[in-house]
Design a protein around this motif. Structure first.
Motif, PDB file in Angstrom:
ATOM      1  N   GLY A 235      -7.646  -2.779  -4.413  1.00  0.00           N
ATOM      2  CA  GLY A 235      -6.973  -2.419  -5.662  1.00  0.00           C
ATOM      3  C   GLY A 235      -5.470  -2.395  -5.566  1.00  0.00           C
ATOM      4  O   GLY A 235      -4.790  -1.873  -6.462  1.00  0.00           O
ATOM      5  N   LEU A 236      -4.915  -2.941  -4.499  1.00  0.00           N
ATOM      6  CA  LEU A 236      -3.454  -2.956  -4.365  1.00  0.00           C
ATOM      7  C   LEU A 236      -2.844  -3.912  -5.404  1.00  0.00           C
ATOM      8  O   LEU A 236      -3.451  -4.915  -5.756  1.00  0.00           O
ATOM      9  CB  LEU A 236      -3.047  -3.409  -2.956  1.00  0.00           C
ATOM     10  CG  LEU A 236      -3.491  -2.496  -1.815  1.00  0.00           C
ATOM     11  CD1 LEU A 236      -3.010  -3.049  -0.476  1.00  0.00           C
ATOM     12  CD2 LEU A 236      -2.967  -1.079  -2.025  1.00  0.00           C
TER      13      LEU A 236
ATOM     14  N   ARG B 105       0.837  -1.203   0.000  1.00  0.00           N
ATOM     15  CA  ARG B 105       0.000   0.000   0.000  1.00  0.00           C
ATOM     16  C   ARG B 105       0.874   1.256   0.000  1.00  0.00           C
ATOM     17  O   ARG B 105       0.609   2.214  -0.721  1.00  0.00           O
ATOM     18  CB  ARG B 105      -0.890  -0.022   1.237  1.00  0.00           C
ATOM     19  CG  ARG B 105      -1.888   1.126   1.304  1.00  0.00           C
ATOM     20  CD  ARG B 105      -2.731   1.045   2.566  1.00  0.00           C
ATOM     21  NE  ARG B 105      -3.646  -0.094   2.587  1.00  0.00           N
ATOM     22  CZ  ARG B 105      -3.657  -1.040   3.530  1.00  0.00           C
ATOM     23  NH1 ARG B 105      -2.789  -1.001   4.543  1.00  0.00           N
ATOM     24  NH2 ARG B 105      -4.516  -2.024   3.473  1.00  0.00           N
ATOM     25  N   GLU B 106       1.945   1.228   0.778  1.00  0.00           N
ATOM     26  CA  GLU B 106       2.835   2.396   0.886  1.00  0.00           C
ATOM     27  C   GLU B 106       3.454   2.752  -0.468  1.00  0.00           C
ATOM     28  O   GLU B 106       3.656   3.916  -0.778  1.00  0.00           O
ATOM     29  CB  GLU B 106       3.930   2.078   1.916  1.00  0.00           C
ATOM     30  CG  GLU B 106       4.777   3.270   2.308  1.00  0.00           C
ATOM     31  CD  GLU B 106       5.745   2.922   3.449  1.00  0.00           C
ATOM     32  OE1 GLU B 106       5.347   2.185   4.385  1.00  0.00           O
ATOM     33  OE2 GLU B 106       6.896   3.376   3.380  1.00  0.00           O
TER      34      GLU B 106
ATOM     35  N   ALA C 138       2.223   1.590  -3.530  1.00  0.00           N
ATOM     36  CA  ALA C 138       1.278   1.423  -4.649  1.00  0.00           C
ATOM     37  C   ALA C 138       1.183   2.714  -5.438  1.00  0.00           C
ATOM     38  O   ALA C 138       1.220   3.790  -4.851  1.00  0.00           O
ATOM     39  CB  ALA C 138      -0.099   1.030  -4.106  1.00  0.00           C
ATOM     40  N   PRO C 139       1.031   2.634  -6.755  1.00  0.00           N
ATOM     41  CA  PRO C 139       0.931   1.406  -7.569  1.00  0.00           C
ATOM     42  C   PRO C 139       2.272   0.981  -8.154  1.00  0.00           C
ATOM     43  O   PRO C 139       2.303   0.195  -9.088  1.00  0.00           O
ATOM     44  CB  PRO C 139      -0.016   1.859  -8.692  1.00  0.00           C
ATOM     45  CG  PRO C 139       0.383   3.295  -8.930  1.00  0.00           C
ATOM     46  CD  PRO C 139       0.846   3.839  -7.589  1.00  0.00           C
ATOM     47  N   HIS C 140       3.380   1.506  -7.601  1.00  0.00           N
ATOM     48  CA  HIS C 140       4.663   1.396  -8.322  1.00  0.00           C
ATOM     49  C   HIS C 140       5.431   0.099  -8.107  1.00  0.00           C
ATOM     50  O   HIS C 140       6.249  -0.265  -8.942  1.00  0.00           O
ATOM     51  CB  HIS C 140       5.565   2.571  -7.945  1.00  0.00           C
ATOM     52  CG  HIS C 140       4.950   3.886  -8.259  1.00  0.00           C
ATOM     53  ND1 HIS C 140       4.761   4.301  -9.556  1.00  0.00           N
ATOM     54  CD2 HIS C 140       4.430   4.850  -7.473  1.00  0.00           C
ATOM     55  CE1 HIS C 140       4.167   5.490  -9.546  1.00  0.00           C
ATOM     56  NE2 HIS C 140       3.945   5.839  -8.290  1.00  0.00           N
ATOM     57  N   VAL C 141       5.232  -0.569  -6.984  1.00  0.00           N
ATOM     58  CA  VAL C 141       6.002  -1.793  -6.732  1.00  0.00           C
ATOM     59  C   VAL C 141       5.025  -2.971  -6.562  1.00  0.00           C
ATOM     60  O   VAL C 141       4.503  -3.192  -5.471  1.00  0.00           O
ATOM     61  CB  VAL C 141       6.912  -1.657  -5.482  1.00  0.00           C
ATOM     62  CG1 VAL C 141       7.759  -2.920  -5.310  1.00  0.00           C
ATOM     63  CG2 VAL C 141       7.790  -0.417  -5.583  1.00  0.00           C
ATOM     64  N   PRO C 142       4.772  -3.702  -7.648  1.00  0.00           N
ATOM     65  CA  PRO C 142       3.887  -4.862  -7.519  1.00  0.00           C
ATOM     66  C   PRO C 142       4.474  -5.860  -6.513  1.00  0.00           C
ATOM     67  O   PRO C 142       5.672  -6.142  -6.554  1.00  0.00           O
ATOM     68  CB  PRO C 142       3.868  -5.472  -8.926  1.00  0.00           C
ATOM     69  CG  PRO C 142       4.490  -4.464  -9.827  1.00  0.00           C
ATOM     70  CD  PRO C 142       5.316  -3.549  -9.001  1.00  0.00           C
ATOM     71  N   CYS C 143       3.632  -6.336  -5.605  1.00  0.00           N
ATOM     72  CA  CYS C 143       4.109  -7.265  -4.576  1.00  0.00           C
ATOM     73  C   CYS C 143       3.476  -8.628  -4.799  1.00  0.00           C
ATOM     74  O   CYS C 143       2.321  -8.729  -5.216  1.00  0.00           O
ATOM     75  CB  CYS C 143       3.746  -6.746  -3.186  1.00  0.00           C
ATOM     76  SG  CYS C 143       4.632  -5.224  -2.772  1.00  0.00           S
ATOM     77  N   HIS C 144       4.222  -9.655  -4.487  1.00  0.00           N
ATOM     78  CA  HIS C 144       3.771 -11.022  -4.772  1.00  0.00           C
ATOM     79  C   HIS C 144       4.116 -11.922  -3.596  1.00  0.00           C
ATOM     80  O   HIS C 144       5.248 -11.919  -3.117  1.00  0.00           O
ATOM     81  CB  HIS C 144       4.460 -11.525  -6.042  1.00  0.00           C
ATOM     82  CG  HIS C 144       4.123 -12.939  -6.403  1.00  0.00           C
ATOM     83  ND1 HIS C 144       2.948 -13.296  -7.025  1.00  0.00           N
ATOM     84  CD2 HIS C 144       4.804 -14.102  -6.200  1.00  0.00           C
ATOM     85  CE1 HIS C 144       2.931 -14.612  -7.208  1.00  0.00           C
ATOM     86  NE2 HIS C 144       4.043 -15.126  -6.714  1.00  0.00           N
ATOM     87  N   ILE C 145       3.131 -12.666  -3.147  1.00  0.00           N
ATOM     88  CA  ILE C 145       3.354 -13.613  -2.047  1.00  0.00           C
ATOM     89  C   ILE C 145       3.663 -14.975  -2.656  1.00  0.00           C
ATOM     90  O   ILE C 145       2.826 -15.539  -3.368  1.00  0.00           O
ATOM     91  CB  ILE C 145       2.108 -13.683  -1.136  1.00  0.00           C
ATOM     92  CG1 ILE C 145       1.892 -12.323  -0.464  1.00  0.00           C
ATOM     93  CG2 ILE C 145       2.258 -14.794  -0.096  1.00  0.00           C
ATOM     94  CD1 ILE C 145       0.492 -12.125   0.066  1.00  0.00           C
TER      95      ILE C 145
END
Ligand SMILES: [Zn+2]
Length: 470
Positions: free
Chosen positions: A255-256, A226-227, A229-236
């Motif tokens: 929408g994250l 969230r901090e 967003a939208p610039h660093v897509p995160c993936h678990i």
């Protein structure tokens, strides 16, 4: 100019939104140039008959361990195993190889080491470790698909975890290029091993890695996502704990830019069924109980879980403290079958398709979902969705030809990775791979077993046709 090659079948599935039907695919210079909606065996270089021809599988999570730990695995054996299972692209992880892929230099060492040994196409993720924030953009520019980090001990000293401050530093760099960050999402919650319990019993290990370790880590992932967003897509990566699904669903609804993967083993094995001392079932996060597995399946079917990968992570049997060594090579204080001390990781590259399909078809999974989960969306996740993951004009001609109805017992002769310890040995599945095509070239053909052929060896093309993904 090369000749056109032609692939035809009565049953072709081009992508996750199409229907199964007859088609003929024309290929030139490794790319699809034309598709006709007709079965045309008389023109075909490869006639799949009534077998299903669909996009080659992209496995976004494989530990090849080369260079540095090639006694565990290597690119030749890993890519053979991939090819035999219809996997046409594998993306390597940045750890367990030495050096870890955390600098441009280490990236180039891996690339050089893989040269001439790739039977399928191969790319790699880089790693985020304390102190390498300034290496990230140069690694992305060199070809790293994105980066993986740990929020707890990784199991190897060369790949230490990062804390929130170090994450923030790394993500500030990734933001400049929209670089993707993958999280091994487990964090310490103070859980420890109950030393009064038998370490050769699976539950002793399972209870030491409770679901709240994943929930705590995923809360941090969502906060960081969230901090930035939208610039660093995160993936678990490799989600195991269904307890984290509500937070993931809420984050996606918000929408994250958050995506989630799970692995074949979390969808096909229950902790209740893990035999004592069978350390080939150990991985982190652990395989949990049947109720948890059912909830993961719901999340796969409703799209909360975006992709399914292998997390193929083998080692030598001595490090598994496995009885197949007969104690040979084990330290004198080691207990055979000790789940707590054994190396964690499950070997499974190339056997995911029949596993997912056998279990999934009982639960309403369609062939289109299979393509979405292990071909199309894994390609998008790995940053290669514009050339791989579906059959389309202009895309790479990566195909798997398989029979979804055919019974497939996973016997040892079908395991092509270096160390054959795997929980799936002798498992009976539905779905048998017959041919695998990488950029228009058949690299695996189950019918080509002949030993003295110029072109084939035990079903594999003698020459490697894979290439490095930049
Ligand atoms: Zn992994």
């Amino acid at each position: 100019m090369s000749q056109e090659t032609v692939f035809t079948s009565q049953r072709v599935l081009l992508n996750s939104e199409s229907e199964v039907g007859p088609a003929t695919i024309f290929v030139k210079d490794g790319k699809v140039v034309r598709i006709e909606n007709e079965y045309r065996p008389s023109e075909a270089t490869l006639d799949a008959g009534s077998k299903l021809l669909m996009p080659g599988i992209v496995d976004g999570h494989v530990h090849i361990n080369q260079p540095g730990r090639t006694q565990w695995e290597g690119v030749v054996t890993a890519s053979h195993a991939a090819a035999a299972g219809g996997v046409t692209t594998i993306i390597d992880m940045p750890l367990n190889c030495i050096p870890s892929t955390v600098t441009v230099d280490a990236y180039q060492q891996k690339r050089e080491s893989f040269k001439d040994g790739m039977w399928v196409d191969v790319g790699t993720w880089g790693g985020v470790v304390p102190g390498n924030a300034l290496d990230l953009v140069p690694m992305l520019e060199a070809g790293a698909r994105g980066f993986k980090c740990f929020l707890c001990d990784s199991g190897v000293d060369e790949f230490p975890p990062v804390n929130e401050e170090q994450l923030r530093l790394a993500m500030s760099e990734l933001k400049k290029k929209n670089g993707k960050l993958l999280f091994h999402a487990e964090m310490d919650t103070g859980a420890t091993v109950d030393t009064t319990q038998d370490p050769t019993n699976y539950n002793t290990f399972l209870n030491s890695r409770p679901a709240n370790m994943e929930v705590k880590a995923i809360d941090l992932v969502i906060k960081m996502c969230r901090e930035f967003a939208p610039h660093v897509p995160c993936h678990i990566v490799h989600l195991s704990a269904a307890d984290a699904l509500p937070a993931i669903r809420a984050a996606k609804k918000e929408g994250l830019p958050l995506t989630v993967e799970t692995c074949f083993h979390y969808l096909t094995i229950n902790s209740e069924d893990v035999p004592a001392r069978s350390t080939e079932y150990k991985c982190c996060p652990p395989i949990r109980n049947e109720a948890n597995r059912n909830l993961l399946w719901e999340a796969v079917l409703d799209g909360t879980i975006d992709i399914v990968v292998s997390d193929h992570s083998p080692c030598t049997p001595d490090l598994k403290l496995h009885s197949c060594c007969g104690g040979k090579g084990l330290a004198s204080d080691a207990v055979e079958g000790d789940f707590v001390k054994a190396w964690g990781g499950i070997a499974s590259v190339g056997i995911g398709l029949p596993l997912l399909w056998s279990e999934g078809q009982k639960r309403g999974l369609r062939l289109q979902d299979v393509v979405r989960l292990i071909c199309e969306q894994t390609a998008v996740h790995s940053g290669i969705g514009n050339s791989k993951g579906k059959i389309a004009v202009g895309h790479d001609a990566d195909f798997v030809v398989w029979a979804p109805e055919e019974i497939n017992r996973i016997t040892i002769d079908k395991l092509h990775f270096r160390n054959k310890l795997t929980p799936y040995k002798e498992r009976q599945c539905l779905g048998l791979v017959h041919q695998t095509v990488v950029r228009g070239t058949v690299v695996y053909d189950a019918s080509q077993k002949s030993g003295d052929s110029q072109q084939w060896e035990n079903g594999f093309s003698k020459l490697p046709h894979g290439k490095w993904i930049e």
